[in-house]
Design a protein around this motif. Sequence first.
Motif, PDB file in Angstrom:
ATOM      1  N   THR A  16       0.818  -1.213   0.000  1.00 17.87           N
ATOM      2  CA  THR A  16       0.000   0.000   0.000  1.00 17.87           C
ATOM      3  C   THR A  16       0.852   1.262   0.000  1.00 17.87           C
ATOM      4  OG1 THR A  16      -0.110  -0.443   2.359  1.00 17.87           O
ATOM      5  CG2 THR A  16      -2.070  -0.934   1.062  1.00 17.87           C
ATOM      6  N   ARG A  40      -2.243  -1.105   7.760  1.00 23.27           N
ATOM      7  CA  ARG A  40      -3.413  -0.324   8.194  1.00 23.27           C
ATOM      8  C   ARG A  40      -4.288   0.113   7.025  1.00 23.27           C
ATOM      9  NH1 ARG A  40       0.090   1.976  12.391  1.00 23.27           N
ATOM     10  NH2 ARG A  40      -0.578   0.920  14.308  1.00 23.27           N
ATOM     11  N   ASN A  92       9.265  -5.617   1.240  1.00 25.39           N
ATOM     12  CA  ASN A  92       9.329  -4.189   0.951  1.00 25.39           C
ATOM     13  C   ASN A  92       8.838  -3.310   2.107  1.00 25.39           C
ATOM     14  OD1 ASN A  92       9.103  -1.674  -0.821  1.00 25.39           O
ATOM     15  ND2 ASN A  92       6.968  -2.040  -0.250  1.00 25.39           N
ATOM     16  N   TYR A 159      17.165   3.198  11.991  1.00 24.69           N
ATOM     17  CA  TYR A 159      16.654   2.672  10.710  1.00 24.69           C
ATOM     18  C   TYR A 159      17.830   2.247   9.821  1.00 24.69           C
ATOM     19  CZ  TYR A 159      14.636   3.254   5.960  1.00 24.69           C
ATOM     20  OH  TYR A 159      14.254   3.102   4.648  1.00 24.69           O
ATOM     21  N   ILE A 192      13.648   8.272  -2.558  1.00 25.33           N
ATOM     22  CA  ILE A 192      12.554   7.916  -3.470  1.00 25.33           C
ATOM     23  C   ILE A 192      11.306   8.672  -3.016  1.00 25.33           C
ATOM     24  CG2 ILE A 192      11.245   5.995  -4.513  1.00 25.33           C
ATOM     25  CD1 ILE A 192      14.236   5.513  -4.876  1.00 25.33           C
ATOM     26  N   THR A 194       8.017   9.190  -1.984  1.00 23.95           N
ATOM     27  CA  THR A 194       6.856   8.441  -1.475  1.00 23.95           C
ATOM     28  C   THR A 194       6.393   9.091  -0.154  1.00 23.95           C
ATOM     29  OG1 THR A 194       7.954   6.938   0.059  1.00 23.95           O
ATOM     30  CG2 THR A 194       7.957   6.268  -2.268  1.00 23.95           C
ATOM     31  N   HIS A 197       8.612  10.005   3.481  1.00 28.41           N
ATOM     32  CA  HIS A 197       9.335  11.186   3.968  1.00 28.41           C
ATOM     33  C   HIS A 197       8.456  12.102   4.816  1.00 28.41           C
ATOM     34  CE1 HIS A 197      12.807   9.923   1.762  1.00 28.41           C
ATOM     35  NE2 HIS A 197      12.005   9.661   0.745  1.00 28.41           N
ATOM     36  N   LYS A 199       6.041  10.952   6.658  1.00 25.83           N
ATOM     37  CA  LYS A 199       5.919  10.230   7.931  1.00 25.83           C
ATOM     38  C   LYS A 199       7.124  10.512   8.821  1.00 25.83           C
ATOM     39  CE  LYS A 199       3.466   6.351   5.782  1.00 25.83           C
ATOM     40  NZ  LYS A 199       3.579   4.952   5.368  1.00 25.83           N
TER      41      LYS A 199
HETATM   42  N1  LIG Z   1      11.042   6.312   0.149  1.00 26.92           N
HETATM   43  C1  LIG Z   1      12.356   6.237   0.207  1.00 26.92           C
HETATM   44  O1  LIG Z   1      13.078   7.238  -0.009  1.00 26.92           O
HETATM   45  C2  LIG Z   1      13.026   4.929   0.516  1.00 26.92           C
HETATM   46  C3  LIG Z   1      14.399   4.827   0.275  1.00 26.92           C
HETATM   47  C4  LIG Z   1      15.054   3.630   0.512  1.00 26.92           C
HETATM   48  C5  LIG Z   1      14.353   2.558   0.990  1.00 26.92           C
HETATM   49  N2  LIG Z   1      13.022   2.675   1.253  1.00 26.92           N
HETATM   50  C6  LIG Z   1      12.345   1.479   1.755  1.00 26.92           C
HETATM   51  O2  LIG Z   1      11.362   1.111   0.809  1.00 26.92           O
HETATM   52  C7  LIG Z   1      10.318   0.399   1.450  1.00 26.92           C
HETATM   53  C8  LIG Z   1       8.989   1.017   1.060  1.00 26.92           C
HETATM   54  O3  LIG Z   1       8.997   2.371   1.462  1.00 26.92           O
HETATM   55  P1  LIG Z   1       8.004   3.484   0.892  1.00 26.92           P
HETATM   56  O4  LIG Z   1       8.825   4.675   0.599  1.00 26.92           O
HETATM   57  O5  LIG Z   1       7.120   2.921  -0.146  1.00 26.92           O
HETATM   58  O6  LIG Z   1       7.185   3.794   2.238  1.00 26.92           O
HETATM   59  P2  LIG Z   1       5.658   4.077   2.511  1.00 26.92           P
HETATM   60  O7  LIG Z   1       4.994   4.692   1.332  1.00 26.92           O
HETATM   61  O8  LIG Z   1       5.644   4.799   3.808  1.00 26.92           O
HETATM   62  O9  LIG Z   1       5.029   2.605   2.729  1.00 26.92           O
HETATM   63  C9  LIG Z   1       5.359   1.827   3.846  1.00 26.92           C
HETATM   64  C10 LIG Z   1       4.634   0.502   3.765  1.00 26.92           C
HETATM   65  O10 LIG Z   1       5.004  -0.295   4.899  1.00 26.92           O
HETATM   66  C11 LIG Z   1       3.824  -0.791   5.525  1.00 26.92           C
HETATM   67  N3  LIG Z   1       4.033  -0.933   6.957  1.00 26.92           N
HETATM   68  C12 LIG Z   1       4.379   0.031   7.851  1.00 26.92           C
HETATM   69  N4  LIG Z   1       4.421  -0.481   9.097  1.00 26.92           N
HETATM   70  C13 LIG Z   1       4.085  -1.796   8.989  1.00 26.92           C
HETATM   71  C14 LIG Z   1       3.940  -2.860   9.917  1.00 26.92           C
HETATM   72  N5  LIG Z   1       4.150  -2.726  11.235  1.00 26.92           N
HETATM   73  N6  LIG Z   1       3.597  -4.083   9.433  1.00 26.92           N
HETATM   74  C15 LIG Z   1       3.374  -4.250   8.122  1.00 26.92           C
HETATM   75  N7  LIG Z   1       3.500  -3.290   7.192  1.00 26.92           N
HETATM   76  C16 LIG Z   1       3.841  -2.077   7.631  1.00 26.92           C
HETATM   77  C17 LIG Z   1       2.735   0.226   5.213  1.00 26.92           C
HETATM   78  O11 LIG Z   1       1.461  -0.412   5.303  1.00 26.92           O
HETATM   79  P3  LIG Z   1       0.062   0.388   5.547  1.00 26.92           P
HETATM   80  O12 LIG Z   1       0.172   1.668   4.761  1.00 26.92           O
HETATM   81  O13 LIG Z   1      -1.000  -0.525   4.996  1.00 26.92           O
HETATM   82  O14 LIG Z   1      -0.094   0.591   6.998  1.00 26.92           O
HETATM   83  C18 LIG Z   1       3.106   0.626   3.799  1.00 26.92           C
HETATM   84  O15 LIG Z   1       2.550  -0.274   2.876  1.00 26.92           O
HETATM   85  C19 LIG Z   1      10.635   0.477   2.953  1.00 26.92           C
HETATM   86  O16 LIG Z   1      11.288  -0.713   3.342  1.00 26.92           O
HETATM   87  C20 LIG Z   1      11.592   1.650   3.061  1.00 26.92           C
HETATM   88  O17 LIG Z   1      12.430   1.515   4.170  1.00 26.92           O
HETATM   89  C21 LIG Z   1      12.343   3.835   1.010  1.00 26.92           C
END
Ligand SMILES: NC(=O)c1ccc[n+]([C@@H]2O[C@H](COP(=O)([O-])OP(=O)(O)OC[C@H]3O[C@@H](n4cnc5c(N)ncnc54)[C@H](OP(=O)(O)O)[C@@H]3O)[C@@H](O)[C@H]2O)c1
Length: 249
Positions: A16, A40, A92, A159, A192, A194, A197, A199
């Motif tokens: 999501t 959630r 992920n 993290y 990335i 999304t 940031h 949050k």
């Molecule tokens: N954005 C970046 O710049 C970046 C860079 C490097 C790596 N990453 C990594 O990429 C991955 C995806 O990040 P994103 O940017 O797409 O973040 P995001 O949009 O905030 O999405 C986070 C996801 O994790 C789920 N989640 C959060 N807490 C959880 C829990 N306790 N149990 C199960 N699921 C949970 C959320 O589910 P719900 O929404 O359904 O609650 C959501 O689907 C993460 O591992 C992050 O560390 C992100």
Amino acid sequence: MFESLRGKRVLITGATGGIGSAMVCLFADCGAQVGIHYHRNAAKAQALRRALLAKGKTAACFKADLSQVSQIRRLVKAFVRAFGRIDVLINNAGGVLEPKPIERLSEKGWDRTFALNAKGPFFLAQEALWRMRRQRSGRIINVSSISAKYGGSPVSLHYGAAKAALEAATRGLARWGAPHGIRVNAIRGGFIETPFHQKMGRRDRRERIRKIPLQRAGQPLDMARMALYLASEAGDFITGETITVAGGD
Ligand SMILES: NC(=O)c1ccc[n+]([C@@H]2O[C@H](COP(=O)([O-])OP(=O)(O)OC[C@H]3O[C@@H](n4cnc5c(N)ncnc54)[C@H](OP(=O)(O)O)[C@@H]3O)[C@@H](O)[C@H]2O)c1
């Protein structure tokens, strides 16, 4: 090149979120059957599923809090019950729980962040591995972060440390899986665009982008394409690697 993904059963956690939902769409477009995991955001998960079903794709939603090992076990079981097997697991889901400077970071913040970003992916892999071993094939992709290289931002040391643990686990799991036809890799994402940031309370977007050699923020699709590559036969001779998708960062 991605024809090999047709009909594959792919479980994507955090589907999501920004990156996860791009992965869901890309894998489904390549003919994979996708498990949309959420925590959630049930509404987003259902909307994704409906959009895929309308296009004639196969998808189902699964709820789980991935910081709880009992829920992880139930999730993989439910996915296999629905799809018959698990070919690809994409770990992920992740995030910074309690973004705080080092001097104010609590034990709970550290533990919760490790539970979501390091412990959860390991136990998901453990649940998938014995099934993949029986099939003599499988792919696991762990989503890491450039934070593992920099040691996190001023509010996310924990993290960065958790993602570094995830990268180490990736190498260990890859060695274990290799004789059984299982490949395990990690993608180390840079900045990335999304909801991640917001949050984290980030307010220095422009400044952050200026530090990226390619001078742009990464997009979820940049990450999804690498996952697709690693899951497909294009990545057949790659295991135990952490591949950076960060615009040169
Ligand atoms: N954005 C970046 O710049 C970046 C860079 C490097 C790596 N990453 C990594 O990429 C991955 C995806 O990040 P994103 O940017 O797409 O973040 P995001 O949009 O905030 O999405 C986070 C996801 O994790 C789920 N989640 C959060 N807490 C959880 C829990 N306790 N149990 C199960 N699921 C949970 C959320 O589910 P719900 O929404 O359904 O609650 C959501 O689907 C993460 O591992 C992050 O560390 C992100």
